[in-house]
Write an enzyme that holds these catalytic residues in place. Structure first.
Site, PDB file in Angstrom:
ATOM      1  N   PHE A  45       0.868  -1.178   0.000  1.00 23.99           N
ATOM      2  CA  PHE A  45       0.000   0.000   0.000  1.00 23.99           C
ATOM      3  C   PHE A  45       0.904   1.227   0.000  1.00 23.99           C
ATOM      4  CE2 PHE A  45      -1.704  -3.415   2.512  1.00 23.99           C
ATOM      5  CZ  PHE A  45      -3.004  -3.564   2.076  1.00 23.99           C
ATOM      6  N   GLY A  47       1.809   5.150   0.241  1.00 23.45           N
ATOM      7  CA  GLY A  47       1.251   6.350   0.832  1.00 23.45           C
ATOM      8  C   GLY A  47       0.385   6.019   2.033  1.00 23.45           C
ATOM      9  N   GLY A  48      -0.147   7.041   2.669  1.00 30.59           N
ATOM     10  CA  GLY A  48      -1.051   6.837   3.791  1.00 30.59           C
ATOM     11  C   GLY A  48      -0.356   6.223   4.990  1.00 30.59           C
ATOM     12  N   ARG A  49      -1.143   5.516   5.791  1.00 27.28           N
ATOM     13  CA  ARG A  49      -0.633   4.993   7.048  1.00 27.28           C
ATOM     14  C   ARG A  49      -0.017   3.608   6.924  1.00 27.28           C
ATOM     15  NH1 ARG A  49      -5.824   7.058   8.389  1.00 27.28           N
ATOM     16  NH2 ARG A  49      -5.746   8.922   9.683  1.00 27.28           N
ATOM     17  N   ASN A  51       2.341   2.257   4.572  1.00 26.43           N
ATOM     18  CA  ASN A  51       3.460   2.042   3.667  1.00 26.43           C
ATOM     19  C   ASN A  51       4.549   1.209   4.328  1.00 26.43           C
ATOM     20  OD1 ASN A  51       4.376   3.878   5.482  1.00 26.43           O
ATOM     21  ND2 ASN A  51       5.064   5.394   3.985  1.00 26.43           N
ATOM     22  N   ASN A  52       4.183   0.534   5.427  1.00 23.35           N
ATOM     23  CA  ASN A  52       5.124  -0.339   6.134  1.00 23.35           C
ATOM     24  C   ASN A  52       4.744  -1.810   5.989  1.00 23.35           C
ATOM     25  OD1 ASN A  52       2.775  -0.129   7.642  1.00 23.35           O
ATOM     26  ND2 ASN A  52       3.819  -0.284   9.616  1.00 23.35           N
ATOM     27  N   VAL A  53       3.920  -2.140   4.989  1.00 26.79           N
ATOM     28  CA  VAL A  53       3.443  -3.506   4.784  1.00 26.79           C
ATOM     29  C   VAL A  53       3.941  -4.006   3.431  1.00 26.79           C
ATOM     30  CG1 VAL A  53       1.417  -4.995   4.621  1.00 26.79           C
ATOM     31  CG2 VAL A  53       1.396  -3.036   6.175  1.00 26.79           C
ATOM     32  N   LYS A  66       5.174  -6.808   8.061  1.00 29.59           N
ATOM     33  CA  LYS A  66       4.795  -5.495   8.571  1.00 29.59           C
ATOM     34  C   LYS A  66       5.896  -4.994   9.497  1.00 29.59           C
ATOM     35  CE  LYS A  66       1.301  -2.873  11.074  1.00 29.59           C
ATOM     36  NZ  LYS A  66      -0.010  -2.877  11.758  1.00 29.59           N
ATOM     37  N   ASP A 153      -9.265   0.237  16.657  1.00 30.72           N
ATOM     38  CA  ASP A 153      -9.209   0.990  15.399  1.00 30.72           C
ATOM     39  C   ASP A 153     -10.007   0.271  14.310  1.00 30.72           C
ATOM     40  OD1 ASP A 153      -8.519   3.061  13.721  1.00 30.72           O
ATOM     41  OD2 ASP A 153      -6.547   2.252  13.209  1.00 30.72           O
TER      42      ASP A 153
END
Length: 299
Positions: A45, A47-49, A51-53, A66, A153
């Site tokens: 993914f 951008g956004g939250r 981008n660490n996956v 992750k 969340d």
């Protein structure tokens, strides 16, 4: 180049490799005490939250990597995922390792899946499909509750759905905490757009009313295009958020979840028995038991 690395690059060339993983991406090798993995260096993914996956592979099984910064979260996600390992509807933690900067979570990969936000990107869901998705979500959240945790969340992006079988799993436990339902909470770890109104008004909230609120937000957004996602500010401005084309019990469920006064909101334990879900079976069948063959991911 080793044979496993060649096989992994075949996966990346497959159009079903998902999201932002492309054939030209570089591959690195990561070893733990148990296994050796290949990992794509381009996020799933961009951008956004999230981008660490990253997509990875161990032998003939695709996995997801992750990276969790040690500065941001002190290992809570690993602890929670290990505690929920046998809970139906939860993405599985295969193993984890770490380096100086990150906890590296190695998580199961679900083929033919997409997060719920992208699933309704260009379409509003039919009521029957949305109802079944919401009922699955409630059962999963109640299973998490029974294990003594709150996800913290719940939102479209943190739910993945198997496109063929319409089964969902909950992902991303970075905001999960121990259940403490009788005491007010003063720190908000989830997504601000899904925050319950009492936190804005009073500066604190209770875990279960917050969970009911976020469930209501997910339900509303399933009946909207992605670009029309609805948030708290829209409700506080008095805009009509109830879909016109669904049943009266469906409208009532959404209204009951999104009541501004948390004391009049649908109770957490009353979610599963709401009339909207009448006739649905109270069981979760894991995706991994519905015909997913990880050995056939590589072609």
């Amino acid at each position: 180049m080793s044979r496993p690395e060649q096989q992994f690059k075949k996966v990346l060339k497959n159009p079903q490799a998902q999201y932002a993983v492309y054939p030209t991406v570089k591959v690195e090798r990561i070893s733990t005490t148990e296994h050796s993995y290949f990992i794509a260096t381009k996020p799933m993914f961009e951008g956004g939250r999230r981008n660490n996956v990253f997509l990875g592979q161990q032998i003939r099984q695709s996995v997801v990597f992750k990276y969790v910064s040690k500065k941001e979260i002190p290992g809570n996600e690993v602890i929670v995922m290990k505690a929920l390992q046998d809970t139906p509807g939860i993405i599985k933690l295969i193993e984890y390792t770490e380096n100086a900067m990150y906890y590296i979570l190695i998580i199961e990969y679900i083929p033919n899946s997409v997060d719920l936000l992208h699933y309704h990107y260009f379409k509003k869901l039919e009521e029957n499909e949305a109802k079944k998705i919401m009922f699955q979500l409630i059962l999963i959240i109640q299973n998490i509750y029974e294990k003594g945790f709150i996800h913290g969340d719940i939102k479209d992006e943190n739910l993945i759905i198997d496109i063929k079988q319409k089964m969902i799993k909950v992902i991303d436990f970075g905001s999960a905490v121990r259940l403490n339902e009788d005491h007010p909470q003063y720190n908000m770890f989830g997504t601000w757009e899904y925050v319950c109104p009492e936190f804005y008004y009073y500066g604190y909230y209770y875990q279960l009313p917050l969970t009911v609120w976020t469930i209501g937000m997910v339900a509303v957004n399933l009946f909207r295009f992605r670009a029309e996602n609805f948030y708290l500010n829209d409700i506080l401005k008095g805009e009509n958020y109830i879909p016109d084309h669904i049943s009266e019990t469906g409208k009532q469920f959404i209204t009951d979840c999104l009541t501004i006064n948390e004391n009049k909101r649908l109770s957490f334990k009353g979610l599963v028995s709401h009339p909207w879900f009448k006739g649905l079976k109270k069981e979760i069948q894991p995706i991994s038991e519905l015909g997913v063959d990880y050995k056939n991911v590589i072609t």
